[in-house]
Motif scaffolding. Structure first.
Motif, PDB file in Angstrom:
ATOM      1  N   VAL F  48     -10.451 -10.587   6.671  1.00 52.08           N
ATOM      2  CA  VAL F  48     -10.213  -9.208   7.670  1.00 52.08           C
ATOM      3  C   VAL F  48     -10.870  -9.480   9.208  1.00 52.08           C
ATOM      4  O   VAL F  48     -11.862  -9.352   9.358  1.00 52.08           O
ATOM      5  CB  VAL F  48      -9.832  -8.566   6.896  1.00 52.08           C
ATOM      6  CG1 VAL F  48      -9.369  -6.821   7.733  1.00 52.08           C
ATOM      7  CG2 VAL F  48      -8.594  -7.990   6.544  1.00 52.08           C
ATOM      8  N   ILE F  50     -12.309  -6.895  11.035  1.00 55.74           N
ATOM      9  CA  ILE F  50     -12.652  -5.249  10.747  1.00 55.74           C
ATOM     10  C   ILE F  50     -12.187  -4.659  12.242  1.00 55.74           C
ATOM     11  O   ILE F  50     -12.002  -3.716  12.083  1.00 55.74           O
ATOM     12  CB  ILE F  50     -14.626  -5.156  10.463  1.00 55.74           C
ATOM     13  CG1 ILE F  50     -13.889  -5.844   8.976  1.00 55.74           C
ATOM     14  CG2 ILE F  50     -14.450  -3.414  10.084  1.00 55.74           C
ATOM     15  CD1 ILE F  50     -15.820  -5.391   8.697  1.00 55.74           C
ATOM     16  N   ALA F  53      -8.418  -4.008  12.329  1.00 56.41           N
ATOM     17  CA  ALA F  53      -8.268  -2.872  11.126  1.00 56.41           C
ATOM     18  C   ALA F  53      -9.130  -1.684  11.141  1.00 56.41           C
ATOM     19  O   ALA F  53      -7.461  -1.039  11.225  1.00 56.41           O
ATOM     20  CB  ALA F  53      -8.755  -4.229  10.119  1.00 56.41           C
ATOM     21  N   ILE F  54     -10.163  -1.040  12.058  1.00 57.04           N
ATOM     22  CA  ILE F  54     -10.380   0.689  11.972  1.00 57.04           C
ATOM     23  C   ILE F  54      -8.970   0.110  13.313  1.00 57.04           C
ATOM     24  O   ILE F  54      -9.694   1.866  12.831  1.00 57.04           O
ATOM     25  CB  ILE F  54     -11.534   0.431  12.008  1.00 57.04           C
ATOM     26  CG1 ILE F  54     -12.287  -0.158  13.227  1.00 57.04           C
ATOM     27  CG2 ILE F  54     -12.196  -0.498  10.832  1.00 57.04           C
ATOM     28  CD1 ILE F  54     -13.573  -0.089  13.678  1.00 57.04           C
ATOM     29  N   ALA F  55      -9.150  -0.098  13.968  1.00 58.11           N
ATOM     30  CA  ALA F  55      -8.551   0.380  14.906  1.00 58.11           C
ATOM     31  C   ALA F  55      -6.701   0.818  14.937  1.00 58.11           C
ATOM     32  O   ALA F  55      -6.227   1.681  15.669  1.00 58.11           O
ATOM     33  CB  ALA F  55      -8.804  -0.497  16.216  1.00 58.11           C
ATOM     34  N   LYS F  56      -6.516   0.433  14.071  1.00 55.41           N
ATOM     35  CA  LYS F  56      -4.918  -0.355  13.421  1.00 55.41           C
ATOM     36  C   LYS F  56      -5.189   0.937  12.437  1.00 55.41           C
ATOM     37  O   LYS F  56      -5.614   0.988  11.556  1.00 55.41           O
ATOM     38  CB  LYS F  56      -4.792  -1.619  13.005  1.00 55.41           C
ATOM     39  CG  LYS F  56      -3.250  -1.886  12.775  1.00 55.41           C
ATOM     40  CD  LYS F  56      -3.164  -3.315  12.546  1.00 55.41           C
ATOM     41  CE  LYS F  56      -1.194  -3.604  11.854  1.00 55.41           C
ATOM     42  NZ  LYS F  56      -1.319  -4.506  11.710  1.00 55.41           N
ATOM     43  N   ALA F  57      -3.823   2.158  13.281  1.00 54.30           N
ATOM     44  CA  ALA F  57      -3.230   2.455  12.454  1.00 54.30           C
ATOM     45  C   ALA F  57      -3.273   2.469  11.569  1.00 54.30           C
ATOM     46  O   ALA F  57      -2.170   1.936  11.013  1.00 54.30           O
ATOM     47  CB  ALA F  57      -1.853   3.674  12.761  1.00 54.30           C
ATOM     48  N   ALA F  58      -3.403   3.499   9.786  1.00 55.39           N
ATOM     49  CA  ALA F  58      -3.404   3.051   8.316  1.00 55.39           C
ATOM     50  C   ALA F  58      -1.984   3.605   8.643  1.00 55.39           C
ATOM     51  O   ALA F  58      -1.134   4.611   8.914  1.00 55.39           O
ATOM     52  CB  ALA F  58      -3.863   3.935   7.420  1.00 55.39           C
ATOM     53  N   PHE F  59      -0.734   2.904   7.458  1.00 58.43           N
ATOM     54  CA  PHE F  59       0.471   3.199   7.366  1.00 58.43           C
ATOM     55  C   PHE F  59       0.362   5.069   6.671  1.00 58.43           C
ATOM     56  O   PHE F  59      -0.505   5.274   6.033  1.00 58.43           O
ATOM     57  CB  PHE F  59       0.442   2.787   6.109  1.00 58.43           C
ATOM     58  CG  PHE F  59       2.614   3.078   5.921  1.00 58.43           C
ATOM     59  CD1 PHE F  59       3.102   2.765   7.008  1.00 58.43           C
ATOM     60  CD2 PHE F  59       2.791   3.618   5.193  1.00 58.43           C
ATOM     61  CE1 PHE F  59       4.701   2.615   6.884  1.00 58.43           C
ATOM     62  CE2 PHE F  59       4.204   4.329   4.945  1.00 58.43           C
ATOM     63  CZ  PHE F  59       4.796   3.560   5.699  1.00 58.43           C
ATOM     64  N   ALA F  60       0.393   5.600   7.791  1.00 58.12           N
ATOM     65  CA  ALA F  60       0.445   6.994   7.612  1.00 58.12           C
ATOM     66  C   ALA F  60       1.126   7.384   7.058  1.00 58.12           C
ATOM     67  O   ALA F  60       2.024   9.396   7.000  1.00 58.12           O
ATOM     68  CB  ALA F  60       0.120   7.679   9.150  1.00 58.12           C
ATOM     69  N   ALA F  61       2.360   6.671   6.008  1.00 57.75           N
ATOM     70  CA  ALA F  61       3.369   7.473   5.522  1.00 57.75           C
ATOM     71  C   ALA F  61       3.473   9.066   4.878  1.00 57.75           C
ATOM     72  O   ALA F  61       4.027   9.531   5.878  1.00 57.75           O
ATOM     73  CB  ALA F  61       4.100   6.881   4.197  1.00 57.75           C
ATOM     74  N   PRO F  62       2.980  10.157   4.224  1.00 58.25           N
ATOM     75  CA  PRO F  62       2.532  11.207   4.186  1.00 58.25           C
ATOM     76  C   PRO F  62       2.359  11.910   6.064  1.00 58.25           C
ATOM     77  O   PRO F  62       3.452  13.243   6.054  1.00 58.25           O
ATOM     78  CB  PRO F  62       2.154  11.425   2.952  1.00 58.25           C
ATOM     79  CG  PRO F  62       1.529  10.505   2.755  1.00 58.25           C
ATOM     80  CD  PRO F  62       1.856   9.149   3.601  1.00 58.25           C
ATOM     81  N   ALA F  63       1.886  12.055   6.479  1.00 60.87           N
ATOM     82  CA  ALA F  63       1.442  12.496   7.414  1.00 60.87           C
ATOM     83  C   ALA F  63       2.557  12.252   8.636  1.00 60.87           C
ATOM     84  O   ALA F  63       2.990  13.419   8.748  1.00 60.87           O
ATOM     85  CB  ALA F  63       0.131  11.633   7.851  1.00 60.87           C
ATOM     86  N   ALA F  64       3.315  11.366   8.349  1.00 63.22           N
ATOM     87  CA  ALA F  64       3.967  11.292   9.503  1.00 63.22           C
ATOM     88  C   ALA F  64       5.260  12.230   9.293  1.00 63.22           C
ATOM     89  O   ALA F  64       5.881  12.289  10.338  1.00 63.22           O
ATOM     90  CB  ALA F  64       4.674   9.180   9.233  1.00 63.22           C
TER      91      ALA F  64
END
Lengths: 70, 287, 70, 70, 70, 70, 70
Positions: F48, F50, F53-64
């Protein structure tokens, strides 16, 4: 922007932003000091809410990010 | 004792007036030359009263103003060039920028008279008016304002420039604008120049846009905040954001690298579900 | 943020951000000067491209407020 | 959704998505296996770029952020 | 993501997500099985309401789609 | 999240993320160290990038969901 | 960011964030330890509810995503 930083610094230090205090800070920073610009700054501060500007900056941070997302 | 020039004696009151002006120039930190054209005597009195706290406004003949300035020290005589038309001198201990601002606040909108030159493009905006149809309709149309009747009132059909900057305003248009309460003129004390300690400040220098100044403060505060966070310079103002940043980076890494940590699981499940939904959609597979 | 404002003021004046210059500016502004924080500032700024760091949007967390305000 | 999960799992494991592989995975998970649905899945996935479909799902989240940041 | 797909597949099949069931599904799919990650997965899922996590994600999905359509 | 924090801390310190370095950091923080989770972390991070990866937004489903509420 | 990661790691391990604990964690990670920055961190954390700050981050996640989507 030096004048603005000087004003912000004095403001956050809890002191009064006056021609003298701004000039003193600018001089300490080794900046060129233009009397007319200092006067212009002081006179404009009557109508500028620095606290609000700082709050807006914190709030506006993400807005700054927006174009990057385009 | 009357001073004489040729055969003509200068009246004592004139000499007193000049002496007083010279004293004012000497005793106040700054003075300005202002124009008060198109102000009524009544309005001028009112402004003088409003200014009394912070400034002294002297209105006298231009010849006397000129004489007083010419006889003053230093480069004060340079200010004579700004005396023209209806002119007053204003004296204050504030700074030139504050004086400019103070006088700018005395300006009030006023109707434009027939034959006057438009100071900028005069525009009428689309929208309803309060006038009932009737003679007014043809009056507006005669002035070149596109009108129609809507809901029993005269309405302006479209936004239009009815007089370009620099053009003269016709009688018809002046009447119509005045009825529509469009006031293109400004009356007030217009500062032509300010003298302070050898320096002459002109209006273009003295005009400080407060909105622009506010925006500069916002930008500066933002730059400082960005730097503090990006360089991780911890302080009270940014500690929460730094914590959030660190945590978010950790979550991002957790999701990207599929690290099984409790705080990451719901996002991983959500992501898997979204991927499956997306694949189902792309394949049109009936779930 | 005084320390940051002071650093930016010095930076924008084209001078070097050192412990001494930061202290001088803070003192001129009437701020309390904490030696440890000045040192922390200088050390944190070491190797940082200030131009880039001020332009790059800080992490946008406070943005959380944005949607509510929209 | 089980059928899709099974397909994704096989895909990400670098194997071919066939009737047999899908059935094997479903059976291992203790799912009821419906032959017709497995066939339907295989046929539905024919010509679908799974990588792209997955990427789209991941991308949707950050995009949602844009309005908030505006 | 294979581990997650496997867990969701087992969950949707109404079975219990255990080290053994996850390993069985991964093996059936031909995936490499890392014991440590299986253990970590099971332990991290403890206390997680999968149904709710999916529901939240599903709720967010239309929102996520909106900007893309803009 | 301790494991991920530890990994990031080591990464940002310019050191290699290994089972040993992660364990050492966790121990210094007084955290309980679970060998399996450490192994799972190392294995998950394998290959990975890193920084990315830290810059790429996590999949923010609930917050979306937030923008939708705006 | 190492100082922040160290603080979060200690916090999540249920220990107290002190100059000593932060230094110990940083040292274990092989990071350079700057006393002044540690002090600044501890002083800034005074009165801050880390749990709450993290919770806010979760909410803000999609906004934070914007730049990453570029």
């Amino acid at each position: 922007m030096q004048y603005i930083y000087a004003a912000l610094l004095i403001y956050k230090s809890g002191k009064e932003i006056t021609e003298d205090s701004v000039k003193a800070v600018l001089a300490a920073a080794g900046a060129d000091v233009d009397d007319a610009r200092v006067k212009a700054l002081i006179s404009a501060l009557d109508g500028v809410d620095i606290e609000e500007a700082i709050a807006k900056a914190a709030f506006a941070a993400p807005a700054a990010a927006a174009p990057a997302a385009a | 004792m009357a001073e004489t020039r040729g055969a003509e004696a200068i009246p004592q009151w004139k000499m007193d007036e000049v002496a007083e002006l010279k004293d004012l120039v000497k005793n106040y930190n700054i003075f300005g030359v202002v124009s008060f054209e198109s102000i009524s005597a009544d309005q001028l009195q009112k402004m003088r009263r409003n200014l009394r706290e912070s400034a002294v406004l002297k209105v006298t003949r231009n010849t006397l103003n000129e004489k007083a300035l010419k006889e003053s020290d230093g480069s004060v005589p340079d200010m004579v060039q700004y005396i023209e038309g209806q002119t007053a001198l204003i004296f204050t201990n504030d700074n030139p920028f504050k004086l400019y601002k103070m006088l700018a606040q005395t300006k009030t909108p006023a109707p434009i008279k027939a034959g006057a030159v438009a100071p900028f493009d005069i525009t009428v905006n689309k929208g309803p008016t309060s006038f009932p149809p009737g003679p007014m309709l043809s009056e507006f149309q005669g002035a070149g304002i596109p009108t129609a009747v809507e809901g029993g009132k005269i309405a302006i059909k479209e936004t239009k420039v009815v007089c370009k900057a620099g053009e003269k305003v016709s009688q018809k248009l002046a009447n119509a604008l005045s009825k529509l309460e469009i006031f293109p003129m400004e009356v007030g004390l217009i500062l032509r120049a300010v003298y302070e300690d050898g320096t002459v400040y002109l209006p273009e220098v003295l005009h400080v846009d407060e909105t622009e100044m506010f925006n500069k403060f916002v930008t500066a505060a933002q730059e400082a905040f960005n730097l503090s966070v990006n360089a991780a310079i911890v302080n009270k103002d940014n500690i929460e954001v730094l914590i959030q940043k660190a945590h978010t980076e950790a979550v991002n890494l957790g999701v990207e690298a599929v690290v099984f940590e409790p705080e990451v699981m719901d996002k991983l499940i959500g992501k898997a579900n979204a991927q499956a939904t997306s694949v189902a959609k792309a394949s049109k597979y009936e779930l």
